[in-house]
Design an enzyme around this catalytic site. Structure first.
Site, short mmCIF file in Angstrom:
data_model
loop_
_atom_site.label_atom_id
_atom_site.label_comp_id
_atom_site.label_asym_id
_atom_site.label_seq_id
_atom_site.Cartn_x
_atom_site.Cartn_y
_atom_site.Cartn_z
N SER A 147 3.91 2.99 -6.31
CA SER A 147 3.21 4.26 -6.21
C SER A 147 2.83 4.39 -4.86
CB SER A 147 2.02 4.16 -7.03
OG SER A 147 1.23 5.40 -6.62
N LYS A 201 1.13 0.75 -13.92
CA LYS A 201 1.57 1.69 -13.17
C LYS A 201 1.47 2.85 -14.17
CE LYS A 201 3.43 4.50 -10.40
NZ LYS A 201 4.35 5.20 -10.69
N HIS A 204 -2.26 3.51 -14.11
CA HIS A 204 -2.62 4.10 -12.97
C HIS A 204 -2.29 5.69 -12.70
CE1 HIS A 204 -0.61 5.69 -9.06
NE2 HIS A 204 -1.67 5.09 -8.41
N ASN A 205 -0.99 6.06 -13.34
CA ASN A 205 -0.86 7.32 -13.50
C ASN A 205 -1.97 8.16 -14.24
OD1 ASN A 205 1.50 6.62 -11.85
ND2 ASN A 205 2.80 7.85 -13.19
N GLU A 208 -4.70 8.70 -12.42
CA GLU A 208 -4.39 9.75 -11.58
C GLU A 208 -4.60 11.09 -12.10
OE1 GLU A 208 -0.82 8.85 -9.38
OE2 GLU A 208 -0.16 11.06 -9.76
#
Ligand code: 2AM
Length: 506
Positions: A147, A201, A204-205, A208
């Site tokens: 990222s 990940k 994480h997204n 986000e």
């Protein structure tokens, strides 16, 4: 003469015969791949570059990579031959079949113990599958989250590697050298088994998505609720970026709000309000539903994008459906402080939910997840990088088995301090008819989570009434008819007397 026979005879057959010099190989020369190569070269590694469209290799070598320790390969064989063993090879190609295709193409040319790393945005079940498939062939597979966008790839991304742990000692130096640093610590550590790196990940997204939606809601209430100008809003974000909300996304929002088009008008005002999405937020929300975890904020963030995308229908609805007209009469400075606190509190809830999800996934999928490291990996380099993640890292370092982020003293205090302002902002939004789905769901979660007795007692009664789904009794009301832990069905329609209870699993 070629192949093993030529090698035995000590004959030189093309470049494959020279001593391999490559420390690291990378396939996929889109911008992310090129930047990761340059980043690794800057850190002293010799990188071998390859791409499906081979002409891009030479173009890259003659331009961006000129004078750097990058060597090109024009075939898979050459790529493999130029790498020292065990080979460390990263794929940065489009997620999906392209990854499997390249794995199949590499297999005939590599040896047991070699390492294949997928740095694309793969869905974690694919990485689970690839880890197992390649382990059977003696190949160590790593699925890594990357990222930070193009800039991050070039100067320090957040890297979240998972998969076959045997690979970690061989790739740790490269990964931790090229990763972003936070207070001198690399934003990269081993995440966990199989698809754990891509899973983290994905979360994480999702987070986000949540952070971005919260910021958009704060912008909307300032714009429509308080009638603020873009310059004023830009100043608010600039101010927030010096406090608890200090982060990359707040910083870029400040810049976006201050960016004017050629005619001097804010460009963002002209952008069509229909959000796109590539799917990682949706994957997180789907996974949360699968695991039965109330990751409500990410869910709302995904749905908010969906609602935004039906612009034509909303335009028709705007002519038929009315609501209150916002009328702000309070103190603006106080409201803006409350808004900052409300955004902070909602963010705390979102990260608490994200960690609840990862914790449950680890249990469900049998992964050992390193929670303090996850927070540290997100601390720098990636899109959600923030000062806030430093506090989350500390919370999990103090207690890696922390049941919930909200149980940590620092966050417990923070959310209680923020609470009154958070409620005021949402109350004003509700009265004004301005949607704040992410703020609201965060507060609803907080109120639900801190409630010992929820109305699910009635829900269980309804289920038992119409479908004999049974229920359990609260321990304090247990007796001979309703035993602790037993599943009981009651004849709710029995008339003129006591209901009868049948007990199961007593
Ligand atoms: P290309 O330059 O040959 O298109 C990002 O799109 C990267 O993934 C590029 O390096 C691109 O290669 C590669 N890529 C995309 N789809 C691919 C596929 N089906 N097979 C192999 N490489 C692919």
């Amino acid at each position: 003469m070629s192949g093993p026979v030529a090698r035995l005879a000590g004959l030189k057959v093309g470049p494959a015969q020279s001593e391999p010099s490559g420390d690291f190989g990378l396939i996929g020369l889109a911008v992310m791949g090129q930047n990761l190569i340059l980043n690794a070269a800057d850190h002293g590694f010799t990188v071998v570059a390859f791409n499906r469209t081979v002409s891009k290799v030479d173009r890259f070598l003659e331009n961006e990579a000129k004078g750097k320790s990058v060597v090109g390969a024009h075939s898979i064989e050459e790529f493999c031959a130029k790498l020292k063993k065990p080979r460390r090879m990263m794929l940065l190609v489009m997620a999906g079949p392209a990854v499997d295709d390249f794995i199949e193409k590499l297999l005939p040319h590599i040896d047991a113990g070699d390492i294949i790393i997928d740095g694309g945005n793969s869905h974690y079940p694919d990485s689970n599958r690839r880890t197992k498939y390649l382990a059977e062939k003696g190949i160590r597979f790593v699925g890594t989250g990357v990222s930070g966008g193009e800039e991050g790839a070039r100067y320090g991304p957040s890297l979240m590697p998972g998969g076959n742990e045997e690979a970690w000692p061989y790739i740790k130096d490269i990964f931790q050298s090229i990763a972003a640093k936070s207070d001198g610590e690399p934003c990269c550590d081993w995440v966990g088994d199989e698809g754990a790196g891509h899973y983290v990940k994905m979360v994480h997204n999702g987070i986000e998505y949540g952070d971005m939606q919260l910021i958009c809601e704060a912008y909307d209430i300032m714009k429509r609720g308080l009638g603020m100008s873009y310059a004023e809003m830009g100043d608010v974000f600039a101010e927030w970026n010096k406090g608890v909300l200090d982060s990359f996304l707040i910083e870029i929002t400040r810049d976006v709000l201050r960016f004017n088009d050629d005619d001097g008008k804010p460009l963002v005002e002209k952008i069509l309000d229909a959000a796109g999405q590539k799917g990682t937020g949706k994957w997180t929300a789907i996974n949360a539903l699968d695991l039965g975890m109330p990751v409500t904020l990410i869910g709302e963030a995904v749905f908010a994008r969906c609602l935004s995308s039906i612009k034509d229908e909303r335009t028709r609805a705007s002519k038929l459906l009315s609501g209150p007209t916002p009328k702000f009469t309070g103190d603006k400075a106080t409201f803006l402080k409350n808004l900052e606190q409300g955004l902070y509190a909602s963010k705390i809830i979102s990260y608490a939910q994200g960690f609840m999800l990862m914790q449950t996934a680890a249990k469900q999928y049998g992964w050992k997840l390193n929670k303090p490291s996850i927070a540290l990996m997100w601390r720098g380099g990636c899109i959600i990088r923030s000062v806030f993640l430093k506090d989350i890292t500390s919370a999990y370092r103090q207690n890696p088995d922390l049941e919930n982020l909200l149980f940590n003293d620092f966050f417990n205090k923070a959310i209680h301090t923020a609470q009154p302002g958070w409620r005021d902002v949402i109350a004003f939004a509700v009265q004004s008819g301005i949607p704040m789905p992410a703020f609201s769901t965060a507060l609803a979660f907080f109120d639900g989570y801190r409630t010992k007795d929820l109305p699910a007692n009635l829900l269980q009664a309804q289920r038992d009434y119409f479908g004999a789904h049974t229920f359990q009794i609260k321990p304090e009301y247990a007796n001979d008819k309703f035993k602790v832990g037993a599943y009981t069905h009651v004849n709710w329609t029995g008339r003129g007397g006591n209901v009868s209870a049948s007990t199961y699993n007593a």
